[in-house]
Design a protein around this motif. Structure first.
Motif, mmCIF file in Angstrom:
data_model
loop_
_atom_site.group_PDB
_atom_site.id
_atom_site.type_symbol
_atom_site.label_atom_id
_atom_site.label_comp_id
_atom_site.label_asym_id
_atom_site.label_seq_id
_atom_site.Cartn_x
_atom_site.Cartn_y
_atom_site.Cartn_z
ATOM 1 N N GLN A 114 0.825 -1.211 0.000
ATOM 2 C CA GLN A 114 0.000 0.000 0.000
ATOM 3 C C GLN A 114 0.860 1.263 0.000
ATOM 4 O OE1 GLN A 114 -2.733 -0.310 3.302
ATOM 5 N NE2 GLN A 114 -3.654 -2.184 2.512
ATOM 6 N N ARG A 115 1.931 1.247 0.778
ATOM 7 C CA ARG A 115 2.802 2.426 0.822
ATOM 8 C C ARG A 115 3.529 2.606 -0.506
ATOM 9 N NH1 ARG A 115 8.037 3.852 4.564
ATOM 10 N NH2 ARG A 115 7.990 6.106 4.186
ATOM 11 N N LEU A 116 3.984 1.514 -1.099
ATOM 12 C CA LEU A 116 4.638 1.612 -2.402
ATOM 13 C C LEU A 116 3.671 2.135 -3.463
ATOM 14 C CD1 LEU A 116 6.858 -1.607 -2.558
ATOM 15 C CD2 LEU A 116 7.663 0.759 -2.624
ATOM 16 N N GLU A 117 2.425 1.687 -3.418
ATOM 17 C CA GLU A 117 1.425 2.193 -4.357
ATOM 18 C C GLU A 117 1.320 3.718 -4.243
ATOM 19 O OE1 GLU A 117 -2.368 0.333 -3.884
ATOM 20 O OE2 GLU A 117 -1.535 -1.684 -3.986
ATOM 21 N N LYS A 118 1.273 4.214 -3.021
ATOM 22 C CA LYS A 118 1.145 5.651 -2.795
ATOM 23 C C LYS A 118 2.383 6.395 -3.303
ATOM 24 C CE LYS A 118 -0.227 8.876 0.889
ATOM 25 N NZ LYS A 118 0.830 9.891 0.799
ATOM 26 N N ILE A 119 3.559 5.862 -2.988
ATOM 27 C CA ILE A 119 4.818 6.491 -3.423
ATOM 28 C C ILE A 119 4.875 6.549 -4.954
ATOM 29 C CG2 ILE A 119 7.324 6.171 -3.536
ATOM 30 C CD1 ILE A 119 7.088 4.953 -0.673
ATOM 31 N N ILE A 120 4.534 5.445 -5.602
ATOM 32 C CA ILE A 120 4.582 5.389 -7.062
ATOM 33 C C ILE A 120 3.564 6.348 -7.670
ATOM 34 C CG2 ILE A 120 4.212 3.919 -9.078
ATOM 35 C CD1 ILE A 120 5.185 1.553 -7.280
ATOM 36 N N SER A 121 2.343 6.343 -7.133
ATOM 37 C CA SER A 121 1.289 7.200 -7.668
ATOM 38 C C SER A 121 1.643 8.670 -7.545
ATOM 39 C CB SER A 121 -0.035 6.923 -6.944
ATOM 40 O OG SER A 121 -0.469 5.606 -7.169
ATOM 41 N N GLU A 122 2.208 9.047 -6.407
ATOM 42 C CA GLU A 122 2.525 10.451 -6.172
ATOM 43 C C GLU A 122 3.833 10.877 -6.819
ATOM 44 O OE1 GLU A 122 2.427 10.951 -1.946
ATOM 45 O OE2 GLU A 122 0.228 10.860 -1.838
ATOM 46 N N GLY A 123 4.706 9.914 -7.119
ATOM 47 C CA GLY A 123 6.039 10.254 -7.603
ATOM 48 C C GLY A 123 6.130 10.537 -9.082
ATOM 49 N N ASP A 124 5.140 10.084 -9.859
ATOM 50 C CA ASP A 124 5.133 10.311 -11.306
ATOM 51 C C ASP A 124 6.474 9.869 -11.916
ATOM 52 O OD1 ASP A 124 4.083 11.109 -13.756
ATOM 53 O OD2 ASP A 124 4.873 13.152 -13.569
ATOM 54 N N TYR A 125 6.899 8.655 -11.592
ATOM 55 C CA TYR A 125 8.201 8.153 -12.047
ATOM 56 C C TYR A 125 8.122 7.630 -13.476
ATOM 57 C CZ TYR A 125 9.276 8.321 -7.069
ATOM 58 O OH TYR A 125 9.464 8.739 -5.775
ATOM 59 N N ASP A 126 9.213 7.766 -14.178
ATOM 60 C CA ASP A 126 9.333 7.184 -15.516
ATOM 61 C C ASP A 126 9.771 5.728 -15.448
ATOM 62 O OD1 ASP A 126 8.954 9.649 -17.262
ATOM 63 O OD2 ASP A 126 10.604 10.298 -15.969
ATOM 64 N N PHE A 127 10.647 5.428 -14.483
ATOM 65 C CA PHE A 127 11.214 4.086 -14.365
ATOM 66 C C PHE A 127 11.272 3.672 -12.895
ATOM 67 C CE2 PHE A 127 12.941 6.010 -18.185
ATOM 68 C CZ PHE A 127 12.709 5.031 -19.135
ATOM 69 N N MET A 128 11.241 2.360 -12.680
ATOM 70 C CA MET A 128 11.425 1.796 -11.346
ATOM 71 C C MET A 128 12.516 0.738 -11.453
ATOM 72 S SD MET A 128 8.604 0.336 -8.641
ATOM 73 C CE MET A 128 8.069 -1.071 -9.622
ATOM 74 N N PHE A 129 13.617 0.936 -10.732
ATOM 75 C CA PHE A 129 14.736 -0.004 -10.728
ATOM 76 C C PHE A 129 14.564 -0.979 -9.571
ATOM 77 C CE2 PHE A 129 18.146 3.010 -12.750
ATOM 78 C CZ PHE A 129 17.428 3.018 -13.937
ATOM 79 N N LEU A 130 14.632 -2.274 -9.864
ATOM 80 C CA LEU A 130 14.480 -3.332 -8.872
ATOM 81 C C LEU A 130 15.695 -4.245 -8.892
ATOM 82 C CD1 LEU A 130 10.828 -4.344 -9.825
ATOM 83 C CD2 LEU A 130 11.540 -2.621 -8.153
#
Length: 300
Positions: free
Chosen positions: A142-158
């Motif tokens: 849930q916290r990651l969903e919020k961070i991703i939604s609010e961050g407007d990121y182009d890429f996510m490195f895993l």
């Protein structure tokens, strides 16, 4: 004094010592998701290029508190004045110490924000399910969903969740991809899973999917790379392993990290299957820019 010198050096880089020579027209935003407070070193040269040379943004979401690193802290005893390699002492003090080490390395490569999830770094295991059982996974997602939604990121490195890596590494990728999959497609950054090759002769890790976790599946034959051996400076005597070495050097509580210095690393990124096919070209242009933009010597 050391950090002042590094800050001045990096300030110079943001001015006349580099060229904004890029094949993209936007300032990239990246969310980096890792398991332990030194895992970011895997991505360090690419992150440096994104923030320092492409005027982009990188934020970091860290899953564990790093306390399980006490076994490697013998030399850290002499730096921090505590018996960090004793389990009770290490588990008490390492979470704070390792956050400071992480952020010192982050200052070098230009990490903007940190999201600390403070899950228990209980012990080394290859079992991803053990981490998923012990961590507060629903809250993490849930916290990651919020961070991703609010961050407007182009890429996510895993971290690449291949069979032989730490179960916490695998779990960090699984949870990030679950969060990503819960979001509408138009809110999803492009997900890329990272590991390293030791050089041109190293074929790298074969990977298709972590068994039992189909969200980790990657598109076959689609990887992107940045070679830290790319040279710059006077007589091409410098390369981007230096940046990685600086980051590694900050993790003084983790002695084995220092053995990874100057090993000729190529950062390799796999394209996750749940990404849209049309974003392959966007990702290709992004890595073309990472490989193309470079520090150069000022004209005297």
């Amino acid at each position: 004094m050391k950090k002042t010198f590094i800050s001045l050096f990096l300030l110079l880089l943001s001015g006349s010592l580099y060229a904004q020579d890029s094949t993209i027209t936007y300032k990239p935003k990246v969310l980096l998701v890792t398991a332990h407070p030194d895992d970011d070193a895997l991505f360090s040269a690419s992150v440096f290029k994104i923030t320092r040379l492409m005027d982009g943004v990188v934020d970091l979401a860290l899953m564990t508190n790093g306390e399980g690193g006490y076994k490697y802290s013998t030399l850290g005893n002499y730096i921090y004045g505590k018996d960090l390699d004793k389990e009770k002492t290490g588990r008490e003090y390492l979470p704070g110490i390792r956050k400071k080490e992480l952020m010192a390395g982050g200052d070098i490569v230009g990490i903007r924000n940190y999201f600390f999830f403070d899950q228990e770094d209980f012990y080394y295991t290859l079992d991803v399910r053990e981490a998923l059982d012990k961590w507060d996974t629903e809250w993490i997602i849930q916290r990651l969903e919020k961070i991703i939604s609010e961050g407007d990121y182009d890429f996510m490195f895993l971290m690449l969740p291949f069979e032989g890596t730490h179960g916490h590494h695998k779990a960090s990728a699984v949870l990030a991809l679950r969060a990503l999959n819960n979001l509408p497609e138009d809110q999803r950054p492009v997900a890329l899973e990272n590991f390293i090759r030791r050089g041109p002769d190293d074929p790298g890790v074969p990977f298709t999917m972590l068994e039992g976790f189909p969200l980790t599946k990657v598109k076959p034959g689609i990887t992107f790379e940045f070679d830290r051996n790319q040279t710059f400076g006077f007589d091409d005597r410098l390369n981007y392993n230096i940046i990685a070495n600086w980051v590694i050097a900050e993790h003084k509580s983790q002695g084995t990290m220092q053995l990874l210095m100057s090993t000729g690393v190529i950062e390799q990124y796999w394209y996750v299957d749940i990404n849209k096919d049309q974003d392959i070209e966007k990702t290709r242009r992004f890595f073309n820019a990472i490989n193309k933009v470079n520090i150069y010597e000022p004209i005297e």
